[in-house]
Design an enzyme around this catalytic site. Structure first.
Site, mmCIF file in Angstrom:
data_model
loop_
_atom_site.group_PDB
_atom_site.id
_atom_site.type_symbol
_atom_site.label_atom_id
_atom_site.label_comp_id
_atom_site.label_asym_id
_atom_site.label_seq_id
_atom_site.Cartn_x
_atom_site.Cartn_y
_atom_site.Cartn_z
ATOM 1 N N LYS A 1 -6.418 -4.880 3.666
ATOM 2 C CA LYS A 1 -7.221 -3.748 3.216
ATOM 3 C C LYS A 1 -8.194 -4.150 2.114
ATOM 4 O O LYS A 1 -7.810 -4.756 1.122
ATOM 5 C CB LYS A 1 -6.271 -2.653 2.726
ATOM 6 C CG LYS A 1 -6.923 -1.428 2.110
ATOM 7 C CD LYS A 1 -5.867 -0.365 1.869
ATOM 8 C CE LYS A 1 -6.366 0.794 1.050
ATOM 9 N NZ LYS A 1 -5.361 1.884 0.957
ATOM 10 N N ASN B 1 -0.055 1.742 -6.116
ATOM 11 C CA ASN B 1 0.165 3.058 -6.741
ATOM 12 C C ASN B 1 1.546 3.536 -6.307
ATOM 13 O O ASN B 1 2.276 2.810 -5.634
ATOM 14 C CB ASN B 1 -0.918 4.075 -6.338
ATOM 15 C CG ASN B 1 -1.235 4.104 -4.853
ATOM 16 O OD1 ASN B 1 -2.351 3.755 -4.445
ATOM 17 N ND2 ASN B 1 -0.280 4.500 -4.030
ATOM 18 N N HIS C 1 1.533 2.517 4.177
ATOM 19 C CA HIS C 1 0.585 3.628 4.225
ATOM 20 C C HIS C 1 0.663 4.328 5.593
ATOM 21 O O HIS C 1 0.781 3.681 6.621
ATOM 22 C CB HIS C 1 -0.825 3.060 4.017
ATOM 23 C CG HIS C 1 -1.890 4.063 3.705
ATOM 24 N ND1 HIS C 1 -2.310 5.001 4.615
ATOM 25 C CD2 HIS C 1 -2.646 4.249 2.595
ATOM 26 C CE1 HIS C 1 -3.284 5.727 4.074
ATOM 27 N NE2 HIS C 1 -3.501 5.297 2.839
ATOM 28 N N CYS D 1 -5.289 4.016 -4.395
ATOM 29 C CA CYS D 1 -5.498 2.631 -3.975
ATOM 30 C C CYS D 1 -6.803 1.995 -4.423
ATOM 31 O O CYS D 1 -6.794 0.940 -5.057
ATOM 32 C CB CYS D 1 -5.350 2.537 -2.460
ATOM 33 S SG CYS D 1 -6.078 3.911 -1.557
ATOM 34 N N ARG E 1 -7.264 -1.264 -6.851
ATOM 35 C CA ARG E 1 -7.732 -2.553 -6.336
ATOM 36 C C ARG E 1 -8.986 -3.018 -7.067
ATOM 37 O O ARG E 1 -9.196 -4.224 -7.261
ATOM 38 C CB ARG E 1 -7.939 -2.453 -4.831
ATOM 39 C CG ARG E 1 -6.610 -2.323 -4.097
ATOM 40 C CD ARG E 1 -6.752 -1.694 -2.708
ATOM 41 N NE ARG E 1 -5.440 -1.325 -2.193
ATOM 42 C CZ ARG E 1 -4.692 -2.100 -1.397
ATOM 43 N NH1 ARG E 1 -5.138 -3.273 -1.017
ATOM 44 N NH2 ARG E 1 -3.511 -1.686 -0.982
ATOM 45 N N ASP F 1 0.840 -1.199 0.000
ATOM 46 C CA ASP F 1 0.000 0.000 0.000
ATOM 47 C C ASP F 1 0.877 1.252 0.000
ATOM 48 O O ASP F 1 1.532 1.546 0.998
ATOM 49 C CB ASP F 1 -0.892 -0.026 1.247
ATOM 50 C CG ASP F 1 -2.082 0.891 1.146
ATOM 51 O OD1 ASP F 1 -2.203 1.612 0.145
ATOM 52 O OD2 ASP F 1 -2.906 0.887 2.077
ATOM 53 N N ASP F 2 0.893 1.976 -1.110
ATOM 54 C CA ASP F 2 1.672 3.220 -1.247
ATOM 55 C C ASP F 2 3.176 2.973 -1.248
ATOM 56 O O ASP F 2 3.960 3.793 -0.748
ATOM 57 C CB ASP F 2 1.330 4.226 -0.133
ATOM 58 C CG ASP F 2 -0.084 4.752 -0.211
ATOM 59 O OD1 ASP F 2 -0.812 4.371 -1.146
ATOM 60 O OD2 ASP F 2 -0.476 5.546 0.659
ATOM 61 N N LYS G 1 1.904 9.377 -5.759
ATOM 62 C CA LYS G 1 0.512 8.948 -5.632
ATOM 63 C C LYS G 1 -0.461 10.092 -5.937
ATOM 64 O O LYS G 1 -0.208 11.242 -5.604
ATOM 65 C CB LYS G 1 0.262 8.435 -4.218
ATOM 66 C CG LYS G 1 -1.179 8.024 -3.931
ATOM 67 C CD LYS G 1 -1.330 7.582 -2.493
ATOM 68 C CE LYS G 1 -2.786 7.258 -2.173
ATOM 69 N NZ LYS G 1 -2.956 6.819 -0.769
#
Length: 559
Positions: A133, A336, A229, A71, A75, A33-34, A389
């Site tokens: 997530k 991302n 994240h 995100c 997804r 994530d990120d 991002k």
């Protein structure tokens, strides 16, 4: 008569023994994530990521893999193979422009116009599960949009876009009040006191994989980390893991990473160091206190990535112990680019952070702290590309990705610069497990078919390319547009990020996008704009009538 048939019977039985029916492959899909393009060791980072580096070394590592710029759109595309404007994530949940709210394709959740590929696997007898997530339900009150209703037998899911990483269910913005988790179809009231997101998600992955083995089923597991994240938090044992590593700042880190990327053959040796993003204060202009706090943030970010890699390693070790590793296709990617935007400027969140958390230097990274990475470090995490991002620039949408499948020894290995999209993964997995997705209807309702192209022919060496030469792709989020055709990339951003006009770049000659060719190649630019207009009309894209909260000037923040 039997004696005459006996030799043939023996040959038949021997063939059955030496050529048993192949097992259906297991699938492990891992999403960070990120995570920035340059944040793994195999992509040029100093952060210790040996398990992911080994997957890349033994499998196929992509250098031109593209996701969406944030995100939930990514997804949605990942799980359906359909572009985000069709899936319901034309913009992020809660961040609609006035002309987008309530419109089809902008629901803010994974809508019913698409089918998630785990649903097909589930129907084919796979044990399907996820941990981590979700961010595709829009809210917790509609079960039809939870993982349990979108193809997952088992799930432990964070429903929102992020949360604190410990047991206190710290929300990412004040209005959310607390992080919401669901175990299958029941909301989780309390988390165990030793909860840390990456570790707990890996625990659940192992649990669900073991359940699949006991049931005698192949498994599909979606390990959906919330690392790295913000808020940047790590267990106490990892707080000082990278202590002192970043005291010379983000510009020095960028130089080191660029040199390593060149030595790894990821970028041409003549590629210059990109300029600092225009919203970043040069390191030497920060005060001593600002440098200490900033470098600590990067230490925490690195420790979160390090910890995530160790948890991936633990899942892999368990697969090996269970005898399941060889027949497991492992896919890893980031959703991302690195996060350089400031949540402090998002709808008054800065005041809440200042009054609710202990962000003293000694406490950063612990349960009652709340800090983000910052634009300066995101610049170094996104190398060699510009921005990060939430931008449709290369730094926002080009991500690290790799595939690894030991049971297929003749699959491609090493690195590939072939263009591939996050939309391609669903089609690839479907072909690997020999399933055909529906094209027009599913369970009695009309659907949009998968747009992604299976990469299996390329992975097996049968095809020289994944997509046809000159493949056109379009991205749009928050009114920021990217159009790619072959080596050409056109982008539109409004001030203060862009020039309030289209920009054009030749990515083969200018990877870091320093030379805008819009005025010197007007016909090429005209062609790229036409691609955007075609995409916009074909997918009912509603360009935002005004900047939304996430894309407003308030998140433009110096480090």
């Amino acid at each position: 008569m039997f004696k005459l048939l006996l030799p043939f019977l023996m040959i038949f039985l021997l063939a059955c023994q030496t050529n048993p029916a192949p097992k259906r492959p297991n699938i492990l899909l891992i999403v960070a994530d990120d995570l920035g393009y340059a944040d793994l060791g195999c992509y040029g980072s100093e952060i210790q990521t040996p398990h992911l580096d080994q997957l890349a070394a033994d499998g196929l590592m992509f250098t031109s893999f593209y996701a969406a710029s944030t995100c939930s759109p990514s997804r949605a595309m990942l799980l359906t193979g359909v572009n985000a404007h069709r899936c319901g994530l034309g913009t992020m949940t809660g961040d609609w422009a006035p002309n987008q709210k309530g419109k089809r394709g902008y629901e803010g959740y994974l809508n019913r116009d698409v089918v998630s590929f785990p649903r097909y696997l589930q129907r084919a007898g796979y044990h399907t599960s996820m941990a981590g997530k979700w961010h595709l339900a829009g809210g917790p009150n509609r079960k039809e949009f939870w993982p349990v209703s979108r193809g997952f037998d088992r799930s432990f899911a964070l429903m929102q876009g992020g949360a604190g990483h410990f047991y206190d269910k710290q929300p990412i913005v004040e209005a959310m009040r607390e992080a919401i988790y669901f175990r299958d179809d029941e909301q989780v009231d309390d988390l165990p006191e030793n909860f840390y997101s990456s570790t707990y998600y890996a625990d659940r992955a192992i649990q669900y994989i073991e359940e699949a083995q006991k049931e005698g089923k192949p498994f599909f597991h979606y390990l959906s980390f919330t690392a790295p994240h913000w808020p940047l938090q790590v267990p106490d044992e990892d707080i000082n893991l990278y202590k002192g590593k970043y005291e010379d700042g983000y510009q020095a880190l960028a130089k080191r990473r660029m040199e390593k990327m060149k030595s790894l053959g990821l970028i041409p040796s003549q590629t210059p160091l990109p300029k600092l993003s225009p919203n970043v204060i040069p390191w030497e202009e920060l005060t001593e206190e600002e440098r200490r706090i900033s470098s600590k943030r990067m230490e925490l970010y690195a420790a979160m990535i390090d910890r995530m890699d160790r948890e991936v390693g633990r899942v892999i070790s368990r697969l090996k112990a269970l005898g399941m590793y060889e027949n497991t296709l492992i896919v890893f990617l980031a959703d991302n680019g690195a996060e350089g935007n400031s949540i402090r400027g998002y709808r008054g969140t800065g005041t809440w952070i200042d009054t609710s958390f202990d962000n003293s230097l000694a406490n950063l990274g612990r349960i009652d702290s709340y800090v983000e990475l910052g634009a300066g470090w995101a610049y170094a995490a996104s190398l060699p590309f510009r921005w990060y991002k939430a931008f449709s620039t290369e730094g926002g949408i080009r991500v690290p990705a790799m595939v690894h499948y030991p049971a297929a020894p003749f699959w491609k290995r090493g690195k590939t610069s072939e263009y591939a999209s996050i939309k391609d993964l669903s089609a690839t997995i479907m072909e690997v497990v020999d399933l055909q997705p529906a094209r027009d209807t599913f369970e009695g309702r009309p659907i949009f078919p998968m747009e992604g192209k299976s990469m299996l022919g390329f992975l097996q060496g049968q095809d020289s390319m994944i997509h046809a030469k000159g493949q056109v792709e379009v991205w749009e989020l928050f009114g920021r547009i990217g159009v790619k055709e072959g080596k050409w990339k056109a982008e539109w951003m409004e001030e203060p990020y862009g020039k309030v006009r289209w920009e054009l770049y030749d990515l083969e000659e200018d990877l870091i996008q320093q030379h805008d060719l819009a005025t010197t190649h007007p016909e090429r630019l005209k062609r790229m704009i036409q691609h955007w207009e075609d995409y916009q009309g074909r997918n009912d894209v509603i360009y935002p009538s005004e900047p939304t909260a996430y894309a407003s000037d308030s998140i433009w923040r110096a480090d």
